[in-house]
Design a protein around this motif. Structure first.
Motif, PDB file in Angstrom:
ATOM      1  N   LEU A  93      32.448  47.630  20.938  1.00  0.00           N
ATOM      2  CA  LEU A  93      31.512  48.336  20.060  1.00  0.00           C
ATOM      3  C   LEU A  93      30.265  48.713  20.846  1.00  0.00           C
ATOM      4  N   TYR A  94      29.949  50.017  20.809  1.00  0.00           N
ATOM      5  CA  TYR A  94      28.753  50.517  21.508  1.00  0.00           C
ATOM      6  C   TYR A  94      27.580  50.305  20.561  1.00  0.00           C
ATOM      7  N   ALA A  95      26.771  49.304  20.854  1.00  0.00           N
ATOM      8  CA  ALA A  95      25.699  48.917  19.930  1.00  0.00           C
ATOM      9  C   ALA A  95      24.339  49.451  20.366  1.00  0.00           C
ATOM     10  N   PHE A  96      24.141  49.605  21.694  1.00  0.00           N
ATOM     11  CA  PHE A  96      22.832  50.053  22.191  1.00  0.00           C
ATOM     12  C   PHE A  96      23.032  50.599  23.603  1.00  0.00           C
ATOM     13  N   SER A  97      22.654  51.854  23.805  1.00  0.00           N
ATOM     14  CA  SER A  97      22.892  52.468  25.118  1.00  0.00           C
ATOM     15  C   SER A  97      21.659  52.317  26.016  1.00  0.00           C
ATOM     16  N   SER A  98      21.882  52.516  27.314  1.00  0.00           N
ATOM     17  CA  SER A  98      20.755  52.516  28.279  1.00  0.00           C
ATOM     18  C   SER A  98      19.699  53.509  27.834  1.00  0.00           C
ATOM     19  N   GLU A  99      20.162  54.619  27.242  1.00  0.00           N
ATOM     20  CA  GLU A  99      19.253  55.695  26.829  1.00  0.00           C
ATOM     21  C   GLU A  99      18.539  55.363  25.512  1.00  0.00           C
ATOM     22  N   ASN A 100      19.098  54.436  24.718  1.00  0.00           N
ATOM     23  CA  ASN A 100      18.459  54.081  23.446  1.00  0.00           C
ATOM     24  C   ASN A 100      17.107  53.388  23.651  1.00  0.00           C
ATOM     25  N   TRP A 101      16.835  52.929  24.881  1.00  0.00           N
ATOM     26  CA  TRP A 101      15.500  52.356  25.170  1.00  0.00           C
ATOM     27  C   TRP A 101      14.408  53.401  24.997  1.00  0.00           C
ATOM     28  N   LYS A 102      14.801  54.690  25.003  1.00  0.00           N
ATOM     29  CA  LYS A 102      13.806  55.772  24.847  1.00  0.00           C
ATOM     30  C   LYS A 102      13.346  55.914  23.398  1.00  0.00           C
ATOM     31  N   ARG A 103      13.967  55.220  22.476  1.00  0.00           N
ATOM     32  CA  ARG A 103      13.588  55.367  21.049  1.00  0.00           C
ATOM     33  C   ARG A 103      12.223  54.727  20.791  1.00  0.00           C
ATOM     34  N   PRO A 104      11.583  55.079  19.667  1.00  0.00           N
ATOM     35  CA  PRO A 104      10.272  54.475  19.371  1.00  0.00           C
ATOM     36  C   PRO A 104      10.342  52.947  19.386  1.00  0.00           C
ATOM     37  N   ALA A 105       9.250  52.321  19.871  1.00  0.00           N
ATOM     38  CA  ALA A 105       9.236  50.860  20.044  1.00  0.00           C
ATOM     39  C   ALA A 105       9.623  50.134  18.757  1.00  0.00           C
ATOM     40  N   GLY A 106       9.167  50.653  17.618  1.00  0.00           N
ATOM     41  CA  GLY A 106       9.462  49.993  16.344  1.00  0.00           C
ATOM     42  C   GLY A 106      10.958  49.941  16.056  1.00  0.00           C
ATOM     43  N   GLU A 107      11.645  51.041  16.364  1.00  0.00           N
ATOM     44  CA  GLU A 107      13.092  51.070  16.106  1.00  0.00           C
ATOM     45  C   GLU A 107      13.825  50.131  17.069  1.00  0.00           C
ATOM     46  N   VAL A 108      13.377  50.116  18.344  1.00  0.00           N
ATOM     47  CA  VAL A 108      14.014  49.219  19.319  1.00  0.00           C
ATOM     48  C   VAL A 108      13.820  47.764  18.864  1.00  0.00           C
ATOM     49  N   THR A 109      12.604  47.439  18.401  1.00  0.00           N
ATOM     50  CA  THR A 109      12.331  46.074  17.927  1.00  0.00           C
ATOM     51  C   THR A 109      13.241  45.720  16.743  1.00  0.00           C
ATOM     52  N   ASP A 110      13.400  46.676  15.817  1.00  0.00           N
ATOM     53  CA  ASP A 110      14.268  46.435  14.657  1.00  0.00           C
ATOM     54  C   ASP A 110      15.715  46.189  15.090  1.00  0.00           C
ATOM     55  N   LEU A 111      16.185  47.012  16.045  1.00  0.00           N
ATOM     56  CA  LEU A 111      17.573  46.865  16.501  1.00  0.00           C
ATOM     57  C   LEU A 111      17.770  45.518  17.204  1.00  0.00           C
ATOM     58  N   MET A 112      16.786  45.129  18.008  1.00  0.00           N
ATOM     59  CA  MET A 112      16.894  43.836  18.702  1.00  0.00           C
ATOM     60  C   MET A 112      16.856  42.680  17.685  1.00  0.00           C
TER      61      MET A 112
END
Ligand code: IPE
Ligand code: IPE
Ligand code: MG
Length: 248
Positions: free
Chosen positions: A67-86
């Motif tokens: 399952l592709y859950a988070f790509s190397s490129e997804n780090w470019k998303r807004p910090a808030g969304e990255v925090t939510d995903l983590m």
């Protein structure tokens, strides 16, 4: 005892399921937007689809589910969304691993761990160790994963070995290269599914998917379930895989 006529009439056994199914879980944001909800709500529902899909894959007898859950490129998303995903990832690892373990599921994480928080790395290591002996299904989570980065990393390691004289460049085989990837020891995906209607790989398993069958579904990831996985597998069974040979 069955009569001869009944034996003749019985349908052929269903084909075995694909050994390795890989899914690009896309469309959480659009699922939320369509309902006027924040993107996080889509990611939360996406995590429920992950639970359902792991369960269904195990019941179908699939050996490996990536399952592709988070790509190397997804780090470019807004910090808030990255925090939510983590945060969702933390919850998944904390709450789901005992369930995976009970069901004989082995967890393996592929991707660049150096970019993940140390507590998440610790949770991953713990979860992998706890489930290492399970054989019903291997669940591979691609986190902070990029296919190009993965390939470049193998090239770097091989170049270093060649430079210090421990590797003969002319002796490098495809198998040697594959053995250096995160997926060493895991068979190549037979079927790659992408949800949400997008028709691209977005840097997912580039080397490994060389001969995978691709199925693109319009369903958004939070709405993915048993019917969608079964439909994709049926589609797979109707494909003729040729690997470059002439049609039979
Ligand atoms: C997939 O859904 C989840 C991740 C990539 C982490 P998206 O967040 O990409 O949802 P869309 O594509 O914006 O709808
Ligand atoms: C691919 O989805 C990555 C994951 C599903 C984890 P994206 O939503 O990041 O891909 P693009 O940006 O549409 O190509
Ligand atoms: Mg997307």
């Amino acid at each position: 005892m069955e009569t001869a006529a009944a034996q003749i009439a019985s349908p052929p056994p269903p084909p075995p399921p694909p050994t390795h199914v890989a899914i690009i879980m896309d469309g959480n944001g659009r699922w939320a937007r369509a309902r006027g909800l924040p993107r996080t709500a889509g990611h939360k529902r996406g995590a429920e689809a992950v639970r359902r899909t792991v369960e269904t894959a195990r019941e179908m007898g699939i050996g490996y589910l990536t399952l592709y859950a988070f790509s190397s490129e997804n780090w470019k998303r807004p910090a808030g969304e990255v925090t939510d995903l983590m945060g969702l990832l933390r919850l998944y690892l904390r709450n789901e691993v005992s369930n995976l373990n009970r069901n004989g599921v082995r967890l393996k994480v592929i991707g660049d761990r150096s970019r993940l928080g140390p507590d998440i790395v610790a949770l991953i290591e713990e979860s992998e160790a706890k489930t290492a002996g399970n054989v019903a299904l291997t669940l591979v989570l691609a986190l902070s994963y990029g296919g190009r980065q993965e390939i470049v990393e193998v090239a770097r390691r091989m170049a270093r070995a060649a430079q210090n004289g421990t590797l003969d460049p002319d002796a490098i085989s495809e198998a040697d290269f594959a053995a250096g990837l995160f997926t060493a020891g895991i068979p190549d995906p037979d079927l790659v599914i992408r949800t949400s209607g997008e028709k691209r790989l977005s840097n997912f398993l580039l080397w490994q998917s060389a001969y995978a069958e691709l199925v693109f579904l319009d369903v958004l990831w939070p709405d993915f379930g048993r019917a969608e996985l079964e439909a994709a597998v049926n589609d797979f069974h109707n494909r003729e895989r040729r690997y470059g040979a002439s049609a039979g």
